[in-house]
Write a protein that holds these residues in place. Structure first.
Motif: not given
Length: 334
Positions: A225-230
């Motif tokens: 699981r990773i965090h994503f910043q769009g």
């Protein structure tokens, strides 16, 4: 760790959606999402007008972010001089290519894209013409892989089971699949086949022993699981969608004949999210053949917030009770 796209890639991916109202674009995305859900394994219908808009606006940034996170593991375990060329199987419109453009640690190599859909190839080439690319892909080369070749299967391996290339011709193999139980466990089974064929498991595994989740469970599967910043536009668009992707899950596997990862053998990989239970907090870990969890009793205070996917070289003093590993010192992870 949080992953995002460079402004250059964000500009490239926004090209096909310029002038499109977000409300209309959200309908395109939902339509393509429904296609993926209802027709799992089917080829993306690139000839349909809404598909490129929806894919570039929403799905491509997510796939590139996932690839960036696993290339972080490639960088950790495989020296760039050990990689002679990259083969991308089921390349679509270039998610692997665009991720490699962000990997400054890896000098441009030959990039061979294997794709049967002519429209996908055309669209990939069209995007490449608008981008100051370091990498120069070629398509469907018939020659055999060179020693040191890295084979990449990004959301394509499970679909290709009936017509896989000869995996033994590749020095390194990287697989990324959706975080579903069936696909995750299939990937874990392939891990053992490749170990039997002479490969070492590098990531997420820190060992090449029997997978503990296959050995001790009929339901568990390994996933990250990773965090994503769009971008701002991406976030505005997602606000109109029923699905939310602030964090991204996926299953992946990195194998190699040439790199063995000796510095990390026996280290601990955190492979689970934090589980809050009555009286304690647990987090699944992997370091060998046993299915284990870090465990902290609530009476001892707040446990550390260890991100899924973290590597811990030395947990220090621990008490082991059954399948629970209870650390008593300060944990440091990478």
């Amino acid at each position: 760790m949080t992953f995002s796209l460079s402004p250059q890639l964000e500009k490239l991916f926004s090209g096909p959606i310029v002038g499109r109202e977000l409300s209309e674009l959200s309908k395109d995305i939902i339509r393509l999402s429904d296609f993926y859900i209802n027709r799992q394994g089917a080829r993306t219908p690139w000839t349909e007008a809404h598909v490129l808009r929806a894919y570039c606006a929403y799905f491509l940034p997510l796939n590139v972010a996932r690839l960036k996170s696993v290339f972080k593991e490639v960088r950790r375990f495989i020296k760039p001089e050990l990689i002679s060329e990259v083969w991308d199987f089921g390349s679509g419109i270039g998610a692997t290519h665009w991720s490699l453009e962000e990997e400054e640690w890896l000098p441009p190599k030959e990039l061979i894209c294997v794709e049967i859909d002519r429209e996908a190839i055309r669209l990939h080439q069209q995007l490449a013409q608008k981008f100051p690319a370091r990498w120069s892909p070629e398509w469907n080369r018939q020659a055999r892989p060179k020693p040191g070749a890295l084979g990449v299967f990004s959301f394509s391996f499970i679909e290709m089971h009936s017509h896989l290339p000869n995996l033994n011709e590749f020095s390194h193999l990287l697989f990324i699949e959706p975080s579903f139980r069936d696909t995750g466990r299939t990937l874990m089974e392939w891990r053992q086949r490749l170990i039997d064929a002479g490969y070492a498991a590098l990531a997420p595994c820190t060992h090449s022993q029997t997978c503990p989740l296959l050995k001790h469970s009929s339901r568990d599967w390994c996933h990250a699981r990773i965090h994503f910043q769009g971008s701002k536009t991406w976030s505005q668009l997602e606000a109109l969608l029923p699905m939310k992707n602030k964090t991204l899950t996926f299953s992946y596997l990195l194998m190699s004949r040439d790199a063995k990862g000796p510095d990390w053998r026996g280290a601990i990989r955190v492979i689970g999210d934090t589980l809050y239970e009555k009286g304690k907090v647990r987090q699944m870990i992997c370091r060998g053949t046993e299915r284990e969890f870090f465990s902290w009793l609530k009476r001892d205070g707040e446990p550390p917030a260890i991100p899924n996917g973290a590597l811990i070289r030395d947990p220090g003093h621990c008490e082991v009770k059954g399948n629970e590993v209870r650390p008593y010192g300060i944990l440091r992870w990478e």
